[in-house]
Design a protein around this motif. Structure first.
Motif, mmCIF file in Angstrom:
data_model
loop_
_atom_site.group_PDB
_atom_site.id
_atom_site.type_symbol
_atom_site.label_atom_id
_atom_site.label_comp_id
_atom_site.label_asym_id
_atom_site.label_seq_id
_atom_site.Cartn_x
_atom_site.Cartn_y
_atom_site.Cartn_z
ATOM 1 N N THR A 133 0.469 3.572 -3.224
ATOM 2 C CA THR A 133 -0.222 4.859 -3.151
ATOM 3 C C THR A 133 0.708 6.020 -3.511
ATOM 4 N N ARG A 189 -7.392 0.841 3.406
ATOM 5 C CA ARG A 189 -6.432 -0.177 3.819
ATOM 6 C C ARG A 189 -6.165 -0.154 5.323
ATOM 7 N N ASP A 190 -6.326 0.996 5.921
ATOM 8 C CA ASP A 190 -6.187 1.106 7.369
ATOM 9 C C ASP A 190 -7.556 0.794 7.964
ATOM 10 N N THR A 239 0.812 -1.210 0.000
ATOM 11 C CA THR A 239 0.000 0.000 0.000
ATOM 12 C C THR A 239 0.850 1.266 0.000
ATOM 13 N N PHE A 240 1.916 1.289 0.805
ATOM 14 C CA PHE A 240 2.705 2.518 0.938
ATOM 15 C C PHE A 240 3.289 2.957 -0.402
ATOM 16 N N SER A 275 -5.550 4.572 0.815
ATOM 17 C CA SER A 275 -4.914 4.564 2.133
ATOM 18 C C SER A 275 -5.945 4.449 3.246
ATOM 19 N N SER A 297 -5.188 8.121 -4.104
ATOM 20 C CA SER A 297 -4.280 7.635 -3.070
ATOM 21 C C SER A 297 -4.889 7.762 -1.679
#
Length: 303
Positions: free
Chosen positions: A75, A99-100, A71-72, A96, A92
């Protein structure tokens, strides 16, 4: 249009379907492994994104299919497309947020969207307090970074819940603890939202002996007609998380429907086969509408 499909798995069902529908409608769609990209960031206007030595600045639209474990950086690539003004189907920020898992639930709860009672910790010593905070056992305990039903455990007693939380804490991982909705009988609903509209829905039921309804874990799926309340909830959840395309998971409880999770890269195989809806085509048509509106805005400004 020239479309960029950001993916590390170009041959899976979902990506093959979107490639097929895009090409059928006369578009060029190129597969780009975002993990192989590299960025240059500069304050003098020279920021750029490259892939195999080529500057990726000539696409009309981007379809991000970013894996949960990347993901990091994924994005970051999407963000660079946004910086140069390329339309991204999901941005993005939305990726993000979704995903969290804890952040997404906090966002939905703040807007009074119903969710199961939820707690979270990294390594609290007050395990009993955490369990009591969400109403006690039975509980579902999840690793925050888990996907497709992995890292999800049902604990039926307070003692079992303590043991699992302590074991997960030993992994140095963030943990999510949720009230178990037993009346759902191992079923939930995946609602597929595109551009603020529900395109299809399916009910997923866990395999015998399991409580996880994920098709990847052996669960089954069938077409379902959702209620107006569920439709409104799914659309609002996607909107609050800033997602144009979302797979919204809803569970039916004795207190009414609740959001379990919102996915920014939902798979197409289960939803298309169970609902008989051409979701891939609807995604491509939505991108076409967005591009048409963008061209009209540019023309209006120029005139």
């Amino acid at each position: 249009m020239k479309i960029c499909l950001l993916t590390t798995s170009p041959n899976n069902y979902s990506n093959r379907r979107m490639i097929f529908e895009a090409e059928k409608r006369g578009h060029t769609i190129e597969r780009v492994n975002y993990l192989k990209c590299y960025l240059r960031v500069s304050s003098d206007g020279g920021s750029a994104l490259f892939y195999n030595g080529r500057n990726l600045n000539d696409y009309d639209a981007v379809i991000p299919r970013i894996g949960a474990s990347h993901t990091f950086f994924g994005t970051s690539v999407v963000r660079q497309f946004e910086i140069i003004g390329t339309y991204c189907l999901n941005g993005s920020l939305g990726i993000s947020r979704s995903r969290d898992k804890l952040r997404s639930l906090q966002t939905l709860a703040r807007k009074s969207i119903s969710i199961p009672s939820t707690g979270s910790t990294h390594s609290t010593n007050d395990v009993g307090g955490l369990i009591d905070t969400v109403g006690g056992a039975p509980l579902v305990i999840k690793l925050l970074e888990g996907t497709q039903g992995l890292g999800v455990v049902l604990t039926k007693t307070h003692k079992a819940a303590e043991s699992v939380i302590q074991a997960f804490s030993g992994l140095k991982s963030d943990i999510l603890v949720q009230d178990f909705i037993g009346e759902a009988r191992g079923s939930d609903i995946r609602v597929f939202v595109v551009g603020g509209r529900v395109m299809a829905a399916m009910m997923r039921t866990a395999a015998k002996g399991d409580f996880r309804s994920n098709v990847h874990r052996g669960g089954s799926a069938k077409k379902i007609r959702i209620t107006k309340a569920e439709e409104k909830m799914a659309i609002q959840s996607a909107r609050e998380l800033k997602l144009s395309v979302a797979g919204v998971d809803i569970i039916r409880s004795s207190k009414g429907p609740m959001i379990l999770e919102v996915n920014s890269s939902p798979g197409l195989e289960g939803i298309e086969s169970s609902s008989q809806v051409n979701v891939a085509e609807k995604i491509i048509k939505y991108i076409e509408r967005k591009q048409s509106s963008k061209r009209k805005e540019i023309k209006d400004v120029q005139t």
